[in-house]
Enzyme design. Structure first.
Site, PDB file in Angstrom:
ATOM      1  N   THR A  35     -21.109  44.731  79.113  1.00 44.86           N
ATOM      2  CA  THR A  35     -22.436  44.638  78.490  1.00 44.86           C
ATOM      3  C   THR A  35     -22.394  43.731  77.257  1.00 44.86           C
ATOM      4  O   THR A  35     -23.429  43.294  76.778  1.00 44.86           O
ATOM      5  CB  THR A  35     -22.929  46.028  78.026  1.00 44.86           C
ATOM      6  OG1 THR A  35     -21.861  46.647  77.300  1.00 44.86           O
ATOM      7  CG2 THR A  35     -23.326  46.910  79.193  1.00 44.86           C
ATOM      8  N   SER A  67       8.753  37.444  69.744  1.00 43.89           N
ATOM      9  CA  SER A  67       8.171  38.718  70.155  1.00 43.89           C
ATOM     10  C   SER A  67       9.245  39.629  70.737  1.00 43.89           C
ATOM     11  O   SER A  67       9.978  39.232  71.646  1.00 43.89           O
ATOM     12  CB  SER A  67       7.082  38.494  71.206  1.00 43.89           C
ATOM     13  OG  SER A  67       6.742  39.744  71.779  1.00 43.89           O
ATOM     14  N   SER A 129      -4.281  43.859  74.217  1.00 45.62           N
ATOM     15  CA  SER A 129      -3.119  43.421  73.446  1.00 45.62           C
ATOM     16  C   SER A 129      -3.369  42.040  72.846  1.00 45.62           C
ATOM     17  O   SER A 129      -2.949  41.759  71.724  1.00 45.62           O
ATOM     18  CB  SER A 129      -1.860  43.432  74.312  1.00 45.62           C
ATOM     19  OG  SER A 129      -2.064  42.717  75.504  1.00 45.62           O
ATOM     20  N   GLU A 162     -10.305  32.865  71.076  1.00 34.64           N
ATOM     21  CA  GLU A 162     -10.089  33.194  72.485  1.00 34.64           C
ATOM     22  C   GLU A 162     -11.007  32.352  73.386  1.00 34.64           C
ATOM     23  O   GLU A 162     -10.584  31.841  74.420  1.00 34.64           O
ATOM     24  CB  GLU A 162     -10.325  34.697  72.716  1.00 34.64           C
ATOM     25  CG  GLU A 162     -10.087  35.085  74.153  1.00 34.64           C
ATOM     26  CD  GLU A 162      -9.226  36.323  74.348  1.00 34.64           C
ATOM     27  OE1 GLU A 162      -8.751  36.922  73.358  1.00 34.64           O
ATOM     28  OE2 GLU A 162      -9.011  36.688  75.505  1.00 34.64           O
ATOM     29  N   ASP A 174     -13.818  43.583  71.962  1.00 33.67           N
ATOM     30  CA  ASP A 174     -12.421  43.928  71.699  1.00 33.67           C
ATOM     31  C   ASP A 174     -12.034  43.647  70.249  1.00 33.67           C
ATOM     32  O   ASP A 174     -11.472  44.501  69.560  1.00 33.67           O
ATOM     33  CB  ASP A 174     -11.487  43.136  72.632  1.00 33.67           C
ATOM     34  CG  ASP A 174     -11.823  43.360  74.086  1.00 33.67           C
ATOM     35  OD1 ASP A 174     -12.560  44.317  74.381  1.00 33.67           O
ATOM     36  OD2 ASP A 174     -11.357  42.576  74.930  1.00 33.67           O
ATOM     37  N   TYR A 224     -13.740  37.060  85.662  1.00 27.38           N
ATOM     38  CA  TYR A 224     -14.489  37.457  84.472  1.00 27.38           C
ATOM     39  C   TYR A 224     -15.539  36.398  84.145  1.00 27.38           C
ATOM     40  O   TYR A 224     -16.721  36.705  83.974  1.00 27.38           O
ATOM     41  CB  TYR A 224     -13.525  37.646  83.297  1.00 27.38           C
ATOM     42  CG  TYR A 224     -14.192  38.098  82.023  1.00 27.38           C
ATOM     43  CD1 TYR A 224     -14.326  39.454  81.737  1.00 27.38           C
ATOM     44  CD2 TYR A 224     -14.701  37.191  81.108  1.00 27.38           C
ATOM     45  CE1 TYR A 224     -14.941  39.882  80.577  1.00 27.38           C
ATOM     46  CE2 TYR A 224     -15.323  37.601  79.942  1.00 27.38           C
ATOM     47  CZ  TYR A 224     -15.433  38.957  79.680  1.00 27.38           C
ATOM     48  OH  TYR A 224     -16.054  39.369  78.525  1.00 27.38           O
TER      49      TYR A 224
END
Ligand code: GLA
EC number: 2.7.1.6
Length: 387
Positions: A35, A67, A129, A162, A174, A224
Site C-alpha cells: 500500500t 561484513s 536487512s 534504494e 521500510d 515488485y
C-alpha cells in the site's frame, strides 16, 4: 555484541582506535502490504534484531567495508570518487548508495571511512536487512559530519538511495519503520502525507512470531516493479472517471462503483488489493485501539488472502506457512509480510501455543517444501542508536 564487533573491527582494520559502534533495527509489517506506493496506510514496527556496525572516519577518500555476514568476500575497497553501483561492490552498494544520496541532497561526504557490519536479521528474508543498512549508514554519516537531518530525513534519503542508486522502486515503509522505530509500538503511517502515529502493542499473553521461508526472493525485485506499474496504470484509468490522487483515496464502495473502467482483469485485481488492504489497515489499527485483538487477527488473515489471490505475491512457500499456521489453535492471525515472493510470514500466537506452532508449522513446511523454515519470537524495539 558491542565487544565482539569492536574486536573484529580491530582484527580486520588493524586497531579499533576512534571507532564507534552503532545499531539499526530490522522491521516487520503487521498489516498494510503493498500500500505504501499506492498512497495508503501501513502498520510496521522496528525489531530488536537488526544490523550492528562499527565505523571510523578516515583522513583520505578511501572506503573500506567488511561484513561478518559475508566473510568470504573479505574487505571490499572503494573510494568517494567511485560512487557508482556495480555487481562487484555487492552488499556495499547499499552504504555507497547512501553516501551518494547525501551528496545528491547537497551534503557532501568529505572523507572516507572503515565500516564493519554484523546483522542478525536473516538476509533477503523480507525483514528489511537492506533498509536497515541504509538507515544505519545515514545515522553514522550524520554523526560523523554533523549533517542537519532528522530521523525522518534518514528514511527518505535511504529510500532515495534504494530507488535511484540500487534501482529498486520501493516505497517509504521500510526505511520509515526503521528510522522512526519505538520500543513496544507499531507505527501507523499514512504514506500519502507521512503523517504518523505510534500505537502501543500490548498483546496480552501472545507474541509476534516470524516464520522465515528460507526461499530467497530471486525474481522478486522485477515482479515488485511490475506490480507497481500495474497499479499506476489502474490509477490512471480510474482517474478518467473519479477525482483521486492515489488508490489510497478510494474506499471499497467507490472502487466497486468505478472499477469497470480498468480494462484488464489482472490490473483490476491489483487495484482492488491496494484499495481494500488500505481500508483493512485503518480498521485494524482501530481494532487494536479497542483492544480487539481477535478482529486484528482476522484482518491479518484477510490481508494474506488478498495478497495471495488478488495481488499474487505469495507463492507456495508463504501460503504453506500461513495456511498451516491457521490450523493451529491459539493463532490469532497470520499473513505474509514484506514484498512477498519468498521471505517471511508474521503471526500473532498465544503464549501457550508457541511451541506447538513452531513444531507443527515447521514439520508440515518441511514435508511439503523439502527444506526447513526458521522461526523467531520477536520483540518491538527502538530506532537507530549509538551503542
Ligand atoms: C518492500 C518495499 C516496501 C513495501 C513492501 C510491501 O518491503 O521495500 O516499500 O512496498 O515491500 O508492502
Amino acid at each position: 555484541m558491542k565487544e565482539t564487533i569492536l574486536k573484529t573491527f580491530a582484527e580486520v582494520f588493524g586497531d579499533a582506535e576512534g571507532a564507534k559502534a552503532y545499531f539499526a533495527p530490522g522491521r516487520v509489517n503487521l498489516i498494510g502490504e503493498h500500500t505504501d506506493y499506492n498512497g495508503g496506510h501501513v502498520f510496521p514496527c522496528a525489531l530488536t534484531i537488526g544490523t550492528y556496525g562499527v565505523a571510523r572516519k578516515r583522513n583520505d577518500n578511501k572506503l573500506r567495508f567488511y561484513s561478518m555476514n559475508f566473510e568470504h568476500l573479505g574487505v571490499i575497497e572503494s573510494s568517494l570518487e567511485d560512487l557508482v553501483p556495480s555487481k562487484e561492490a555487492n552488499w556495499t552498494n547499499y552504504p555507497k548508495g547512501v553516501i551518494w544520496a547525501f551528496g545528491e541532497k547537497g551534503m557532501k561526504v568529505t572523507s572516507g571511512m572503515d565500516l564493519l557490519l554484523n546483522g542478525n536479521i536473516p538476509n533477503g528474508s523480507g525483514l528489511s536487512s537492506s533498509a536497515s543498512v541504509e538507515v544505519l549508514t545515514g545515522y553514522i554519516l550524520r554523526d560523523f559530519f554533523g549533517f542537519d537531518v532528522t530521523n525522518q530525513d534518514l528514511a527518505l534519503i535511504g529510500q532515495f538511495s534504494e530507488n535511484k542508486y540500487n534501482k529498486v522502486n520501493c516505497g517509504i515503509m521500510d526505511q520509515f519503520a526503521i528510522a522512526m522505530g519505538k520500543k513496544e509500538n507499531a507505527i501507523f503511517l499514512d504514506t500519502a502525507t507521512l503523517e504518523y502515529e505510534y500505537a502501543p502493542i500490548h498483546l496480552e499473553n501472545a507474541k509476534i512470531v516470524i516464520a522465515c521461508s528460507n526461499k530467497k526472493r530471486g525474481l522478486g525485485d522485477s515482479k515488485y516493479n511490475e506490480r507497481r506499474s500495474e497499479c499506476e496504470t489502474a490509477l490512471a484509468e480510474l482517474q478518467q472517471v473519479v477525482k483521486i490522487k492515489t488508490l489510497g483515496d478510494l474506499d471499497e464502495e467507490t472502487f466497486e462503483k468505478f472499477k469497470a473502467i480498468i480494462k484488464s482483469d489482472v490490473r483490476r485485481k491489483r487495484a482492488k488489493h491496494a484499495v481494500y488492504e488500505n481500508q483493512r489497515t485503518i480498521l485494524a489499527v482501530e481494532a487494536l485501539k479497542n483492544n480487539d485483538v481477535k478482529l486484528f487477527g482476522e484482518l491479518m488473515n484477510a490481508s494474506h488472502v488478498s495478497l495471495r489471490d488478488d495481488y499474487e505475491v505469495t507463492g507456495i512457500e508463504l501460503d504453506t506457512l500461513v495456511e498451516e499456521a491457521w490450523k493451529v489453535d491459539g493463532v490469532i492471525g497470520s499473513r505474509m509480510t514484506g514484498a512477498g515472493f519468498g521471505g517471511c510470514t508474521v503471526s500473532i500466537v498465544k503464549d501457550e501455543a508457541i511451541d506447538t506452532f513452531i513444531e507443527q508449522v515447521g514439520k508440515a513446511y518441511k514435508e511439503k517444501i523439502g527444506y526447513a523454515a526458521d522461526f523467531y519470537v520477536v520483540e518491538i524495539g527502538d530506532g537507530p542508536q549509538t551503542l
